[in-house]
Design a protein around this motif. Sequence first.
Motif, PDB file in Angstrom:
ATOM      1  N   THR A 282       0.816  -1.218   0.000  1.00 53.02           N
ATOM      2  CA  THR A 282       0.000   0.000   0.000  1.00 53.02           C
ATOM      3  C   THR A 282       0.849   1.269   0.000  1.00 53.02           C
ATOM      4  O   THR A 282       0.319   2.378   0.125  1.00 53.02           O
ATOM      5  CB  THR A 282      -0.917   0.017   1.244  1.00 53.02           C
ATOM      6  N   GLY A 283       2.159   1.116  -0.147  1.00 49.03           N
ATOM      7  CA  GLY A 283       3.081   2.235  -0.067  1.00 49.03           C
ATOM      8  C   GLY A 283       3.238   3.007  -1.354  1.00 49.03           C
ATOM      9  O   GLY A 283       2.422   2.879  -2.288  1.00 49.03           O
ATOM     10  N   PRO A 284       4.291   3.813  -1.457  1.00 50.11           N
ATOM     11  CA  PRO A 284       4.469   4.732  -2.580  1.00 50.11           C
ATOM     12  C   PRO A 284       4.516   4.078  -3.964  1.00 50.11           C
ATOM     13  O   PRO A 284       4.076   4.696  -4.947  1.00 50.11           O
ATOM     14  CB  PRO A 284       5.808   5.411  -2.258  1.00 50.11           C
ATOM     15  N   LEU A 285       5.047   2.859  -4.054  1.00 46.29           N
ATOM     16  CA  LEU A 285       5.137   2.223  -5.369  1.00 46.29           C
ATOM     17  C   LEU A 285       3.796   1.663  -5.837  1.00 46.29           C
ATOM     18  O   LEU A 285       3.615   1.381  -7.019  1.00 46.29           O
ATOM     19  CB  LEU A 285       6.171   1.093  -5.352  1.00 46.29           C
ATOM     20  N   GLY A 286       2.855   1.519  -4.909  1.00 47.51           N
ATOM     21  CA  GLY A 286       1.577   0.935  -5.275  1.00 47.51           C
ATOM     22  C   GLY A 286       1.717  -0.537  -5.612  1.00 47.51           C
ATOM     23  O   GLY A 286       2.717  -1.186  -5.286  1.00 47.51           O
ATOM     24  N   HIS A 287       0.701  -1.079  -6.304  1.00 43.17           N
ATOM     25  CA  HIS A 287       0.752  -2.489  -6.698  1.00 43.17           C
ATOM     26  C   HIS A 287       0.033  -2.678  -8.029  1.00 43.17           C
ATOM     27  O   HIS A 287      -0.730  -1.807  -8.473  1.00 43.17           O
ATOM     28  CB  HIS A 287       0.126  -3.379  -5.615  1.00 43.17           C
ATOM     29  N   ILE A 288       0.295  -3.793  -8.660  1.00 41.06           N
ATOM     30  CA  ILE A 288      -0.324  -4.098  -9.945  1.00 41.06           C
ATOM     31  C   ILE A 288      -1.794  -4.450  -9.731  1.00 41.06           C
ATOM     32  O   ILE A 288      -2.146  -5.148  -8.772  1.00 41.06           O
ATOM     33  CB  ILE A 288       0.426  -5.256 -10.627  1.00 41.06           C
ATOM     34  N   ARG A 289      -2.632  -3.976 -10.611  1.00 36.79           N
ATOM     35  CA  ARG A 289      -4.073  -4.212 -10.497  1.00 36.79           C
ATOM     36  C   ARG A 289      -4.384  -5.697 -10.369  1.00 36.79           C
ATOM     37  O   ARG A 289      -3.921  -6.522 -11.149  1.00 36.79           O
ATOM     38  CB  ARG A 289      -4.792  -3.637 -11.727  1.00 36.79           C
ATOM     39  N   GLY A 290      -5.172  -6.030  -9.349  1.00 36.52           N
ATOM     40  CA  GLY A 290      -5.599  -7.405  -9.149  1.00 36.52           C
ATOM     41  C   GLY A 290      -4.586  -8.301  -8.472  1.00 36.52           C
ATOM     42  O   GLY A 290      -4.820  -9.502  -8.323  1.00 36.52           O
ATOM     43  N   ALA A 291      -3.450  -7.736  -8.040  1.00 31.06           N
ATOM     44  CA  ALA A 291      -2.405  -8.554  -7.434  1.00 31.06           C
ATOM     45  C   ALA A 291      -2.858  -9.151  -6.111  1.00 31.06           C
ATOM     46  O   ALA A 291      -3.601  -8.532  -5.348  1.00 31.06           O
ATOM     47  CB  ALA A 291      -1.139  -7.734  -7.228  1.00 31.06           C
TER      48      ALA A 291
END
Length: 359
Positions: A282-291
């Motif tokens: 949930t940090g600055p880099l975010g995550h890939i959709r649906g990961a």
Amino acid sequence: MLVFRQLFDPTSSTYTYLLGDSISGEAVLIDPVFEQVRRDAALIAELGLKLLWTLETHVHADHVTGAWLLKQRLGSRIALAAAGGAKGADRLLQDGERVSFGKRLLEVRATPGHTNGCLTYVLDDESMAFTGDCVLIRGSGRTDFQEGDARTLYRSVRARIFSLPDSCLLYPGHDYRGLTVTSVGEEKKYNPRLGGEIGEGDCVGYMKNLNLPHPKKIDEAVPANLRCGQPVAGAEASLGAEPGWAPLRFTFSGLWEVEPHWLEENLGKVCVLDVREPDEFTGPLGHIRGAMLVPLGELAQRAAELPRDKPIVAVCRAGSRSAHATAILQKAGFSDVANLPGGMLRWRGEGRSVEGGAL
């Protein structure tokens, strides 16, 4: 500058040697092993080399050569001794010939005794030589099959190998004790079968009383190697099928990798497994959709939660933890697994879409 790598097959205790010319990128590979072709091809690609030749030191009895398969995959040509009796080679080598790669070359020296077709390859500056089974580290190849002859072996070694400078490094075809390299000077002094004051008769007596067991793979390996490693039915079963679910790349470290652009276009076809910690997800880099988030430290215990009807692509911050995750999943029985090289740093750096993260 010479590119040099010593590779090892633990099943047969075989050494494979890659030599390349760093300027031209041309390379040769000595004594490739069929089951290690995928590894060898990955290394050649990662080093930016073009494989010109696969070279055999002799017709092997303990493993099947990867020469034919490398020719199919990389377009390399096959060279071995004319005296070896194999069919399907592009070049049959005679004593005194030279094999060039870029501005470097290997001199071919006939060193029969272990088999009729044994060759030793000597680098142009005589700084190293590749002896196959003719000279091993404090030993030699056996002489009780494949037209082996202890007297011939003794004479070959004394005349063609021990005549090299004492400083010349000798790289054998095998070692069963974890040793990697020796030298002419060492073997002349310490080899119990061929060195010191040992005479021809002493060598013959020693070799006649080795009482070694029959090589386990000889009935499979010798016929295959007389075909330069070409399978009877054209099968490549020993390597396993190439994954077909994505255009994957096999790395020298033993991992399958998938490129970010393919993943972004095919998110619905795979399970993206994020193995970072929750605050990273949930940090600055975010995550890939649906990961799907499963931290690396929990993955072995939670592997049963992962779907088995889709390939899995593992991702982390930079690609290291996710590489380890693929190994964990393979041990857990997941076959279609790949790593995302560069992780979220590369994904964000290339401007690909994410959920969450800083703008």
